[in-house]
Structure formats: structure tokens, C-alpha cells
Scaffold this motif. Structure first.
Motif, PDB file in Angstrom:
ATOM      1  N   ILE A  67      -5.585  -5.628 -10.086  1.00  0.00           N
ATOM      2  CA  ILE A  67      -5.044  -5.573  -8.737  1.00  0.00           C
ATOM      3  C   ILE A  67      -3.828  -6.496  -8.709  1.00  0.00           C
ATOM      4  CG2 ILE A  67      -5.464  -6.039  -6.303  1.00  0.00           C
ATOM      5  CD1 ILE A  67      -8.472  -5.689  -6.966  1.00  0.00           C
ATOM      6  N   PHE A  68      -2.696  -5.958  -8.276  1.00  0.00           N
ATOM      7  CA  PHE A  68      -1.480  -6.738  -8.123  1.00  0.00           C
ATOM      8  C   PHE A  68      -1.301  -7.003  -6.637  1.00  0.00           C
ATOM      9  CE2 PHE A  68      -0.794  -4.385 -12.048  1.00  0.00           C
ATOM     10  CZ  PHE A  68      -0.367  -5.386 -12.901  1.00  0.00           C
ATOM     11  N   ALA A  69      -1.361  -8.265  -6.245  1.00  0.00           N
ATOM     12  CA  ALA A  69      -1.284  -8.631  -4.837  1.00  0.00           C
ATOM     13  C   ALA A  69      -0.038  -9.480  -4.587  1.00  0.00           C
ATOM     14  CB  ALA A  69      -2.537  -9.399  -4.429  1.00  0.00           C
ATOM     15  N   PRO A  70       1.050  -8.880  -4.088  1.00  0.00           N
ATOM     16  CA  PRO A  70       2.229  -9.676  -3.727  1.00  0.00           C
ATOM     17  C   PRO A  70       1.893 -10.623  -2.581  1.00  0.00           C
ATOM     18  CG  PRO A  70       2.783  -7.347  -3.838  1.00  0.00           C
ATOM     19  CD  PRO A  70       1.300  -7.451  -3.926  1.00  0.00           C
ATOM     20  N   THR A  78       8.727  -1.214  -4.075  1.00  0.00           N
ATOM     21  CA  THR A  78       8.262  -0.329  -5.144  1.00  0.00           C
ATOM     22  C   THR A  78       8.121  -1.172  -6.400  1.00  0.00           C
ATOM     23  OG1 THR A  78      10.526   0.257  -5.725  1.00  0.00           O
ATOM     24  CG2 THR A  78       9.372   1.731  -4.197  1.00  0.00           C
ATOM     25  N   GLY A  79       7.135  -0.852  -7.190  1.00  0.00           N
ATOM     26  CA  GLY A  79       6.898  -1.609  -8.407  1.00  0.00           C
ATOM     27  C   GLY A  79       6.569  -0.689  -9.567  1.00  0.00           C
ATOM     28  N   HIS A  99      -0.889   2.320  -4.966  1.00  0.00           N
ATOM     29  CA  HIS A  99      -1.546   1.445  -3.996  1.00  0.00           C
ATOM     30  C   HIS A  99      -3.034   1.361  -4.296  1.00  0.00           C
ATOM     31  CE1 HIS A  99       1.587   0.374  -1.186  1.00  0.00           C
ATOM     32  NE2 HIS A  99       2.091   1.586  -1.377  1.00  0.00           N
ATOM     33  N   TYR A 100      -3.585   0.181  -4.047  1.00  0.00           N
ATOM     34  CA  TYR A 100      -5.024  -0.042  -4.205  1.00  0.00           C
ATOM     35  C   TYR A 100      -5.738   0.705  -3.086  1.00  0.00           C
ATOM     36  CZ  TYR A 100      -9.339  -2.612  -5.050  1.00  0.00           C
ATOM     37  OH  TYR A 100     -10.629  -2.946  -5.338  1.00  0.00           O
ATOM     38  N   PRO A 101      -6.767   1.506  -3.380  1.00  0.00           N
ATOM     39  CA  PRO A 101      -7.377   2.345  -2.343  1.00  0.00           C
ATOM     40  C   PRO A 101      -8.064   1.575  -1.217  1.00  0.00           C
ATOM     41  CG  PRO A 101      -8.488   2.645  -4.454  1.00  0.00           C
ATOM     42  CD  PRO A 101      -7.340   1.727  -4.684  1.00  0.00           C
ATOM     43  N   TYR A 106      -1.789  -3.822  -1.335  1.00  0.00           N
ATOM     44  CA  TYR A 106      -1.810  -4.244  -2.737  1.00  0.00           C
ATOM     45  C   TYR A 106      -1.649  -3.038  -3.646  1.00  0.00           C
ATOM     46  CZ  TYR A 106      -3.839  -8.171  -0.330  1.00  0.00           C
ATOM     47  OH  TYR A 106      -4.053  -9.191   0.545  1.00  0.00           O
ATOM     48  N   TRP A 107      -1.307  -3.312  -4.894  1.00  0.00           N
ATOM     49  CA  TRP A 107      -1.235  -2.280  -5.921  1.00  0.00           C
ATOM     50  C   TRP A 107      -2.448  -2.421  -6.825  1.00  0.00           C
ATOM     51  CZ3 TRP A 107       3.983  -4.762  -6.148  1.00  0.00           C
ATOM     52  CH2 TRP A 107       4.931  -4.049  -5.406  1.00  0.00           C
ATOM     53  N   GLY A 108      -2.905  -1.330  -7.391  1.00  0.00           N
ATOM     54  CA  GLY A 108      -4.053  -1.392  -8.280  1.00  0.00           C
ATOM     55  C   GLY A 108      -3.906  -0.453  -9.454  1.00  0.00           C
TER      56      GLY A 108
END
Length: 182
Positions: A67-70, A78-79, A99-101, A106-108
Motif C-alpha cells: 500500500i502506497f500512502a501519500p 498519478t503514480g 487505487h487501493y480498494p 491510497y494506491w495499492g
């Protein structure tokens, strides 16, 4: 009848107390109920928390989730990411960070696998800024070879198939006999 009524009353009381305690308990983060390790990396002006949700330290030939959490959420950022192996070769990459569901802030990544032991590097790009995170990966887990595990797992299937063939062959003469009886 009286015992049933008492049981209903106790159950209702238990539900009310459980609801009240759930509302007063401190909130747990919705995005990461099973985080085992967290690293922080700098990507340009963004601080990015990288959360690992599988066993730590990571081992080669095992997959895990990230999980990537800015710091301020993804917003309209965008990443993209890529994983570099110990020798510098690109092991895995993705066009964009999904995106993390459980929490769209966050991104996942699901099922990222380190293929080789050593110092693997995540390269994350947010906008035009790039940051890296080095992760030391241990040797593959000990255990029997994958081929042996696969063969042992398929033995029951072969056994059922053998029983089905045997039943089919045993019933064939009976079908021939019944056809002659007419």
C-alpha cells in the motif's frame, strides 16, 4: 417459554452494548488492517508511506501486497512504479499505481513478487518526481521443490479419475447385457 424470553433479552442487551462500545472505541485505519511493516520514502515534495501487508522480511519467490500512502492522499496525482532486481534489471513494472480498494486516498499493489534475493529497489514516480526504496530480500523459503508439491497435490485427482474409469469399464458389460435382453 420463560427461558426463551430471557435469552432474547440477554441477546438484545449484548447487541446494544456491542454497538455502543464499537462507537466509542478508537477508529482503526480502514486502509491497512494487516500491515506488518512500514517504510517511508521521499518522492519529490511528497512523503510516501509504503506499507507491506505480508510476512516481514520479504523472501524471494514469495508474493505480497503493498500500500502506497501519500502524506496528503492521492488527490488528482498519478503514480507509476517499477521493481529493479539486485543486478539492476527490471523485474516488474506497472504503468500506473491503481487505487487501493478499501480507501481511494491510497494506491495499492496486489501480489508483487521478488524473484531474487539481495537488494531489490522500488522506483516510484509521482508526477515528474521519482523516489527509490531499497528492500533487502532474503533467500527463498525452505521446503520441498514445487514439482513435488504439485505432483502430491494432483494425486487425489488422479485417484478419482482412476475410480471413474474403473466404474465405467465395470458397467459396460451390464449395458451390453441389457441391450440383448430386449
Amino acid at each position: 417459554m420463560r427461558a426463551w424470553r430471557l435469552l432474547q433479552t440477554l441477546l438484545a442487551l449484548w447487541v446494544m452494548l456491542g454497538t455502543a462500545s464499537a462507537q466509542t472505541s478508537p477508529k482503526t485505519p480502514a486502509f491497512a488492517p494487516n500491515v506488518v511493516h512500514t517504510e517511508t520514502m521521499q518522492v519529490g515534495a511528497q512523503r510516501l508511506s509504503v506499507q507491506f501487508t505480508s510476512a516481514w522480511p520479504p523472501r524471494a519467490q514469495k508474493s505480497f501486497d503493498l500500500i502506497f500512502a501519500p502524506e496528503h492522499g492521492t488527490g488528482n496525482l498519478t503514480g507509476s512504479w517499477k521493481l529493479l532486481g539486485p543486478d539492476g534489471s527490471e523485474v516488474d513494472s506497472g504503468d500506473s499505481l491503481p487505487h487501493y480498494p478499501r480507501d481511494r486516498r491510497y494506491w495499492g499493489l496486489d501480489s508483487v513478487g521478488f524473484t531474487a534475493p539481495g537488494l531489490n529497489t522500488f522506483v516510484v514516480t509521482i508526477g515528474k518526481s521519482t523516489g527509490t526504496l531499497a528492500v533487502q530480500v532474503g533467500p527463498p523459503p525452505a521446503g520441498p521443490p514445487r514439482l513435488l508439491i504439485s505432483v502430491l497435490a494432483l494425486l487425489p485427482v488422479f485417484g478419482v479419475l482412476l475410480l471413474a474409469v474403473r466404474a465405467w469399464r465395470r458397467s459396460t458389460p451390464l449395458r451390453r447385457l441389457n441391450s440383448k435382453a430386449w
